[in-house]
Design an enzyme around this catalytic site. Structure first.
Site, mmCIF file in Angstrom:
data_model
loop_
_atom_site.group_PDB
_atom_site.id
_atom_site.type_symbol
_atom_site.label_atom_id
_atom_site.label_comp_id
_atom_site.label_asym_id
_atom_site.label_seq_id
_atom_site.Cartn_x
_atom_site.Cartn_y
_atom_site.Cartn_z
ATOM 1 N N HIS A 158 0.818 -1.207 0.000
ATOM 2 C CA HIS A 158 0.000 0.000 0.000
ATOM 3 C C HIS A 158 0.854 1.259 0.000
ATOM 4 C CE1 HIS A 158 0.766 0.809 4.288
ATOM 5 N NE2 HIS A 158 0.601 -0.493 4.497
ATOM 6 N N CYS A 191 3.161 -5.028 6.739
ATOM 7 C CA CYS A 191 2.769 -4.686 5.375
ATOM 8 C C CYS A 191 3.944 -4.089 4.602
ATOM 9 C CB CYS A 191 1.601 -3.705 5.386
ATOM 10 S SG CYS A 191 0.016 -4.463 5.837
#
Length: 311
Positions: free
Chosen positions: A185, A201
């Protein structure tokens, strides 16, 4: 004709998100070395973002240069030359110690590369193979209970959901993996890209995730590898690129030279070469993230538009 194509692709990559390189048949290396002179008001982090380099990458490539005040006219190395990871050249390949993502397109003939942030030691980014199962623009963030608990222990209140907007740590684009809870992301804190700061992440610069979001499809293969030492050939010369091993990879940290030599000997069994022992030891010692020639060659790379050895 091939040389002209390389020049055109390199020219087009300037000023764009990420960097785009042709993957040549006779080379495991992409990109080229650059240097620049710092302006009086620039930090190393400013220069890194301008050239799409991660924070730790540019610090490692410039030992002795002050991160916050390099100084007017200081020569700064831009480590934009890379040995490709030892992985299938398809989909996305993330090398955790390098904190760099490689996106292969055109059946592996072209690679787009981006700096990333990955999980810190207590929130590791997993290794192995995954796939992109969902693409989301303007995603909401639902902090997992473990993250909310950590915030509470620090005296901070974490909401159950963070809507899209400037306060959303996912940024404007997210690629969800088939590993529950893990995403690729964007971010609302771009200067942290290139460090181990996430909860597992994979975080990209806003301009990079926007470009990557447009390139990949649902189902794209994602390979997550741990390669502090990378080896690659360029027209008969063997190159080595070394990054600091992950903190939790204690064996590699304690025995990095042995680890590197095992890889080199395995490579030489497939393709003999005369090693440059001094250079091999230097690149393992420095861990600069810059490829260095560690074997002798009788000719210079015919297609190289870069400095083959950077001293």
């Amino acid at each position: 004709m091939k040389l002209l194509l390389v020049i055109i692709l390199l020219f087009l990559s300037f000023g764009c998100p990420g960097a785009t390189y042709p993957v040549m048949e006779n080379s495991d290396l992409v990109g080229w070395m650059q240097t620049t002179s710092a302006k009086s008001e620039e930090t190393l982090l400013d220069i890194a973002r301008l050239h799409d380099i991660g924070q730790e990458e540019i610090v490692q490539a410039n030992p002795g240069v002050d991160r916050w005040l390099p100084g007017e006219g200081t020569r700064v190395v831009i480590p934009s030359w890379h040995v490709l990871p030892a992985a299938a050249r398809t989909g996305l390949v993330l090398n955790l110690p390098e904190m760099r993502l490689y996106a292969f397109t055109d059946k592996g003939k072209t690679v787009h590369t981006y700096p990333v942030s990955v999980g810190r030691m207590d929130w590791k980014t997993p290794l192995g193979e995954s796939r992109i199962v969902r693409k989301q623009k303007d995603p909401a963030w639902y902090p997992p209970e473990s993250v909310r608990q950590e915030a509470a222990e620090d005296g901070r209140e974490m909401p159950e959901v963070v809507p899209p907007g400037p306060d959303n740590p996912l940024g404007q684009y997210a690629l969800r993996l088939n590993l529950p809870g893990y995403l690729i992301h964007g971010t609302n804190k771009p200067y942290g890209v290139g460090m181990r700061v996430t909860h597992g992440c994979i975080r990209l610069l806003p301009e990079d995730i926007e470009e990557l979001f447009g390139k990949v499809k649902t189902g794209t293969r994602v390979q997550l590898v741990n390669q502090p030492v990378k080896l690659g050939w360029d027209d008969g010369t063997l190159y080595m690129e070394v990054h600091p091993p992950l903190e939790e990879d204690q064996d590699a940290r304690d025995n990095l030279l042995r680890y590197a030599l095992e890889l080199v000997y395995a490579e030489l069994e497939k393709r003999p070469a005369v090693l440059l022992g001094r250079e091999l030891h230097r690149v393992v010692r420095d861990q600069s993230g810059i490829p260095v020639a560690i074997s002798k060659t009788s000719q210079r790379p015919a297609q190289s538009i870069r400095s083959p050895v950077f001293d």
